[in-house]
Scaffold this motif. Structure first.
Motif, PDB file in Angstrom:
ATOM      1  N   ARG A 229       0.867  -1.189   0.000  1.00 35.42           N
ATOM      2  CA  ARG A 229       0.000   0.000   0.000  1.00 35.42           C
ATOM      3  C   ARG A 229       0.896   1.230   0.000  1.00 35.42           C
ATOM      4  O   ARG A 229       2.114   1.121   0.110  1.00 35.42           O
ATOM      5  CB  ARG A 229      -0.937  -0.003   1.207  1.00 35.42           C
ATOM      6  N   ARG A 230       0.256   2.384  -0.135  1.00 37.91           N
ATOM      7  CA  ARG A 230       0.971   3.651  -0.119  1.00 37.91           C
ATOM      8  C   ARG A 230       1.704   3.809   1.222  1.00 37.91           C
ATOM      9  O   ARG A 230       1.090   3.671   2.267  1.00 37.91           O
ATOM     10  CB  ARG A 230      -0.074   4.753  -0.262  1.00 37.91           C
ATOM     11  N   PRO A 231       3.006   4.126   1.213  1.00 40.08           N
ATOM     12  CA  PRO A 231       3.692   4.267   2.503  1.00 40.08           C
ATOM     13  C   PRO A 231       3.305   5.567   3.212  1.00 40.08           C
ATOM     14  O   PRO A 231       2.862   6.530   2.581  1.00 40.08           O
ATOM     15  CB  PRO A 231       5.167   4.288   2.105  1.00 40.08           C
ATOM     16  N   ASP A 232       3.459   5.569   4.533  1.00 45.26           N
ATOM     17  CA  ASP A 232       3.178   6.776   5.318  1.00 45.26           C
ATOM     18  C   ASP A 232       4.391   7.686   5.384  1.00 45.26           C
ATOM     19  O   ASP A 232       4.271   8.862   5.734  1.00 45.26           O
ATOM     20  CB  ASP A 232       2.754   6.354   6.730  1.00 45.26           C
ATOM     21  N   LEU A 233       5.556   7.133   5.063  1.00 45.95           N
ATOM     22  CA  LEU A 233       6.797   7.913   5.141  1.00 45.95           C
ATOM     23  C   LEU A 233       7.844   7.233   4.260  1.00 45.95           C
ATOM     24  O   LEU A 233       7.875   6.000   4.172  1.00 45.95           O
ATOM     25  CB  LEU A 233       7.294   7.941   6.601  1.00 45.95           C
ATOM     26  N   CYS A 234       8.668   8.037   3.616  1.00 51.75           N
ATOM     27  CA  CYS A 234       9.854   7.511   2.925  1.00 51.75           C
ATOM     28  C   CYS A 234      11.076   8.188   3.533  1.00 51.75           C
ATOM     29  O   CYS A 234      11.126   9.422   3.610  1.00 51.75           O
ATOM     30  CB  CYS A 234       9.775   7.787   1.429  1.00 51.75           C
ATOM     31  N   VAL A 235      12.039   7.377   3.987  1.00 54.09           N
ATOM     32  CA  VAL A 235      13.293   7.942   4.488  1.00 54.09           C
ATOM     33  C   VAL A 235      14.448   7.411   3.656  1.00 54.09           C
ATOM     34  O   VAL A 235      14.460   6.250   3.254  1.00 54.09           O
ATOM     35  CB  VAL A 235      13.521   7.623   5.988  1.00 54.09           C
ATOM     36  N   SER A 236      15.408   8.279   3.391  1.00 52.56           N
ATOM     37  CA  SER A 236      16.548   7.940   2.539  1.00 52.56           C
ATOM     38  C   SER A 236      17.828   8.257   3.288  1.00 52.56           C
ATOM     39  O   SER A 236      17.954   9.301   3.915  1.00 52.56           O
ATOM     40  CB  SER A 236      16.451   8.754   1.248  1.00 52.56           C
ATOM     41  N   GLY A 237      18.767   7.310   3.279  1.00 54.20           N
ATOM     42  CA  GLY A 237      20.039   7.529   3.983  1.00 54.20           C
ATOM     43  C   GLY A 237      20.364   6.358   4.883  1.00 54.20           C
ATOM     44  O   GLY A 237      19.960   5.256   4.593  1.00 54.20           O
ATOM     45  N   ILE A 238      21.015   6.574   5.965  1.00 52.14           N
ATOM     46  CA  ILE A 238      21.708   7.810   6.313  1.00 52.14           C
ATOM     47  C   ILE A 238      22.931   7.884   5.425  1.00 52.14           C
ATOM     48  O   ILE A 238      23.774   6.970   5.444  1.00 52.14           O
ATOM     49  CB  ILE A 238      22.113   7.821   7.813  1.00 52.14           C
ATOM     50  N   ASN A 239      23.031   8.975   4.662  1.00 48.95           N
ATOM     51  CA  ASN A 239      24.134   9.086   3.715  1.00 48.95           C
ATOM     52  C   ASN A 239      25.483   9.207   4.429  1.00 48.95           C
ATOM     53  O   ASN A 239      25.585   9.870   5.461  1.00 48.95           O
ATOM     54  CB  ASN A 239      23.926  10.317   2.829  1.00 48.95           C
ATOM     55  N   HIS A 240      26.477   8.572   3.847  1.00 45.20           N
ATOM     56  CA  HIS A 240      27.859   8.735   4.316  1.00 45.20           C
ATOM     57  C   HIS A 240      28.417   9.994   3.675  1.00 45.20           C
ATOM     58  O   HIS A 240      29.009   9.941   2.593  1.00 45.20           O
ATOM     59  CB  HIS A 240      28.694   7.518   3.934  1.00 45.20           C
ATOM     60  N   GLY A 241      28.203  11.129   4.293  1.00 44.49           N
ATOM     61  CA  GLY A 241      28.693  12.392   3.758  1.00 44.49           C
ATOM     62  C   GLY A 241      27.594  13.423   3.677  1.00 44.49           C
ATOM     63  O   GLY A 241      26.414  13.094   3.572  1.00 44.49           O
ATOM     64  N   SER A 242      27.981  14.683   3.696  1.00 41.03           N
ATOM     65  CA  SER A 242      27.047  15.809   3.750  1.00 41.03           C
ATOM     66  C   SER A 242      26.233  15.972   2.472  1.00 41.03           C
ATOM     67  O   SER A 242      26.728  15.761   1.371  1.00 41.03           O
ATOM     68  CB  SER A 242      27.851  17.094   3.983  1.00 41.03           C
ATOM     69  N   ASN A 243      24.967  16.335   2.626  1.00 43.88           N
ATOM     70  CA  ASN A 243      24.147  16.815   1.506  1.00 43.88           C
ATOM     71  C   ASN A 243      23.586  18.201   1.809  1.00 43.88           C
ATOM     72  O   ASN A 243      22.487  18.540   1.369  1.00 43.88           O
ATOM     73  CB  ASN A 243      23.028  15.827   1.191  1.00 43.88           C
ATOM     74  N   SER A 244      24.347  18.980   2.553  1.00 42.66           N
ATOM     75  CA  SER A 244      23.904  20.324   2.915  1.00 42.66           C
ATOM     76  C   SER A 244      24.159  21.297   1.770  1.00 42.66           C
ATOM     77  O   SER A 244      24.858  20.994   0.805  1.00 42.66           O
ATOM     78  CB  SER A 244      24.647  20.788   4.169  1.00 42.66           C
ATOM     79  N   SER A 245      23.574  22.477   1.893  1.00 44.70           N
ATOM     80  CA  SER A 245      23.715  23.597   0.940  1.00 44.70           C
ATOM     81  C   SER A 245      23.642  23.100  -0.505  1.00 44.70           C
ATOM     82  O   SER A 245      22.747  22.332  -0.834  1.00 44.70           O
ATOM     83  CB  SER A 245      24.987  24.410   1.222  1.00 44.70           C
ATOM     84  N   ILE A 246      24.570  23.487  -1.376  1.00 39.03           N
ATOM     85  CA  ILE A 246      24.437  23.190  -2.806  1.00 39.03           C
ATOM     86  C   ILE A 246      24.544  21.690  -3.090  1.00 39.03           C
ATOM     87  O   ILE A 246      24.115  21.220  -4.158  1.00 39.03           O
ATOM     88  CB  ILE A 246      25.483  23.985  -3.625  1.00 39.03           C
TER      89      ILE A 246
ATOM     90  N   GLY B 170       8.349  12.633  -2.568  1.00 37.16           N
ATOM     91  CA  GLY B 170       7.559  13.857  -2.387  1.00 37.16           C
ATOM     92  C   GLY B 170       6.713  14.182  -3.606  1.00 37.16           C
ATOM     93  O   GLY B 170       5.564  14.596  -3.485  1.00 37.16           O
ATOM     94  N   ILE B 171       7.273  13.989  -4.800  1.00 39.31           N
ATOM     95  CA  ILE B 171       6.522  14.227  -6.037  1.00 39.31           C
ATOM     96  C   ILE B 171       5.279  13.333  -6.063  1.00 39.31           C
ATOM     97  O   ILE B 171       4.212  13.732  -6.538  1.00 39.31           O
ATOM     98  CB  ILE B 171       7.415  13.962  -7.274  1.00 39.31           C
ATOM     99  N   GLU B 172       5.422  12.134  -5.518  1.00 37.38           N
ATOM    100  CA  GLU B 172       4.299  11.193  -5.479  1.00 37.38           C
ATOM    101  C   GLU B 172       3.385  11.428  -4.276  1.00 37.38           C
ATOM    102  O   GLU B 172       2.471  10.639  -4.021  1.00 37.38           O
ATOM    103  CB  GLU B 172       4.839   9.756  -5.447  1.00 37.38           C
ATOM    104  N   GLY B 173       3.658  12.482  -3.515  1.00 40.14           N
ATOM    105  CA  GLY B 173       2.775  12.837  -2.402  1.00 40.14           C
ATOM    106  C   GLY B 173       3.052  12.094  -1.107  1.00 40.14           C
ATOM    107  O   GLY B 173       2.252  12.150  -0.174  1.00 40.14           O
ATOM    108  N   VAL B 174       4.203  11.419  -1.015  1.00 37.93           N
ATOM    109  CA  VAL B 174       4.562  10.697   0.212  1.00 37.93           C
ATOM    110  C   VAL B 174       5.486  11.585   1.052  1.00 37.93           C
ATOM    111  O   VAL B 174       6.490  12.068   0.539  1.00 37.93           O
ATOM    112  CB  VAL B 174       5.276   9.376  -0.142  1.00 37.93           C
ATOM    113  N   PRO B 175       5.175  11.805   2.348  1.00 37.15           N
ATOM    114  CA  PRO B 175       6.093  12.575   3.198  1.00 37.15           C
ATOM    115  C   PRO B 175       7.472  11.916   3.182  1.00 37.15           C
ATOM    116  O   PRO B 175       7.564  10.693   3.309  1.00 37.15           O
ATOM    117  CB  PRO B 175       5.448  12.475   4.591  1.00 37.15           C
ATOM    118  N   ALA B 176       8.506  12.712   3.032  1.00 35.61           N
ATOM    119  CA  ALA B 176       9.822  12.105   2.791  1.00 35.61           C
ATOM    120  C   ALA B 176      10.946  12.929   3.397  1.00 35.61           C
ATOM    121  O   ALA B 176      10.863  14.160   3.465  1.00 35.61           O
ATOM    122  CB  ALA B 176      10.054  11.941   1.289  1.00 35.61           C
ATOM    123  N   ILE B 177      11.978  12.213   3.829  1.00 37.20           N
ATOM    124  CA  ILE B 177      13.136  12.837   4.480  1.00 37.20           C
ATOM    125  C   ILE B 177      14.418  12.189   3.963  1.00 37.20           C
ATOM    126  O   ILE B 177      14.500  10.970   3.887  1.00 37.20           O
ATOM    127  CB  ILE B 177      13.109  12.616   6.013  1.00 37.20           C
ATOM    128  N   GLY B 178      15.397  13.008   3.627  1.00 36.14           N
ATOM    129  CA  GLY B 178      16.748  12.506   3.366  1.00 36.14           C
ATOM    130  C   GLY B 178      17.625  12.814   4.564  1.00 36.14           C
ATOM    131  O   GLY B 178      17.651  13.951   5.034  1.00 36.14           O
TER     132      GLY B 178
END
Lengths: 259, 259
Positions: free
Chosen positions: B91-108, B123-131
């Motif tokens: 079914r449609r997920p309630d949350l998508c989480v991505s990571g934890i990345n080895h290295g910064s994804n801050s700023s640019i 997010g484009i598909e309407g699922v709350p999401a966090i990297g």
């Protein structure tokens, strides 16, 4: 005054007809240097080559096209721009143009676009930049009706510059041999792709997928790129690479986080 | 009430320690399904696989980690999310989480980030999401001090949802074994990379390049992700995928374009 220096790149590869047309259109506006991928890079998004080697070589593709200097590169469109700015160009370019892409990069497609990643990379480096796309995926697409719009937008960008942190995403409707009806500055329409995975079995019995999908417009606004294109107008969307959703900072600051 | 369904993915590949930690943290909040690349995809930006086949298979990596269902995929992070939503999840997920990345994804770095491309795709598909990213590139990075911040931000996102068209870019400072000092909601700092190409010659006499560079912060603001990270605070930047630079529409409309 020296002629403006114009960096030309794309994501369909250095032999793509869309790039060859763009070179010709730009040769009337300045001195052209081409640094483009040696193979197609569509759908590459803003990929860069971190853990692999990059090759680049001087090539001669088309002596008639204003005889520009041309270099092919084994990397992505963003790689091409980085390499051009750091290693290949004799000085900072006055403009970077990417395309003309074979296929639309309007609305949400900007996110997946190698064409636009090249323009955004140039923008990050402070170079005025434009991505051009024709809404026709065919390799035999007719680029001639684009000519005036492409030249006009590039010339105005050279003349006016662009606001800090902004590049242009230009999409051109396919208009069956006649020029588009005009040029419209607009916003990115809300849209997504209704994906469908075509599941198949390979000759060795292993399942695999092809990604397919249908474009779904979620936006009835008349100030969007999709509206312009549907009305045979060229769409010009100013695009930024500060992705901060400033309006969301305050509500999320009210969450029970700790500090 | 059923437990929340949480899709976990990343760009470092399905065996990465950062992903294994994220699975454990999410297992306390809901039912976890993992769909992650079968090999590292760093720097892939928002690439998708258009002209190639996609393979996916059920795998068992770590029976101890809450025994989630796990699938590896031959594609990019964005491919993984598309495949998960269309083919794998019940079914449609309630949350998508991505990571934890080895290295910064801050700023640019958000622009080049495969970690964030997965979150944006959801997010484009309407699922709350966090990297989630830890500012430590080492494969042996210490993820334990991240645990409380990661769980808090994910739980608050499950509870509050996210504004339409917004996903979160969370970066965690490397703090030498102690937890970060707090969590700060902030904006993306202006920055770029001062690229340098390390030019070498291969054993066959052919020149090639390695892309290297130094991060250059162009922003002294105290409301940025870079400021937060420099002060041992976790940065939470709300990120949007409407790239329109709305402030630039009016000035560019005044150009001599035609309509």
């Amino acid at each position: 005054m020296p002629k403006p220096l114009i960096l030309v790149t794309n994501d369909d590869g250095i032999t793509a007809p869309g790039l060859r047309h763009l070179i010709r259109y730009m040769s009337g506006l300045g001195e052209v240097v081409v640094v483009a991928p040696d193979s197609p890079q569509s759908g590459m998004g803003h990929a860069i080559t971190l853990d692999n080697t990059l090759y680049s070589k001087k090539v001669v593709i088309d002596r008639e096209a204003g005889a520009p200097r041309e270099f092919s590169c084994s990397g992505t469109p963003a790689d091409c721009v980085k390499l051009a700015l750091q290693e290949i160009l004799p000085r900072r370019p006055d403009l970077c143009v990417s395309g003309i892409n074979h296929g639309s990069n309007s609305s949400i497609n900007v996110i997946y676009s190698g064409t636009m990643s090249a323009a955004i990379e140039a923008g990050i480096e402070g170079v005025p930049a434009i991505g051009f796309s024709l809404c026709d995926y065919s390799w035999e697409a007719d680029f001639k009706p684009c000519a005036e719009a492409v030249k006009t937008i590039a010339a105005e960008t050279l003349k006016n510059g662009l606001p800090d942190g902004v590049v242009l995403n230009v999409n051109i409707p396919a208009t069956n041999g006649v020029p588009p009806r005009g040029i419209r500055v607009c916003r990115q329409a809300r849209a997504n792709w209704k994906e469908r995975f075509d599941k198949r079995t390979n000759p060795n019995g292993k399942d695999y997928y092809w990604l397919t999908g249908e474009f779904e417009l979620l936006d009835k606004g008349e100030d969007t790129d999709e509206w312009a294109l549907a009305h045979d107008l060229v769409s010009v969307v100013p695009v930024q690479f500060d992705l901060t959703a400033h309006h969301a900072i305050q509500p999320i600051s009210n969450w029970k986080l700790y500090e």
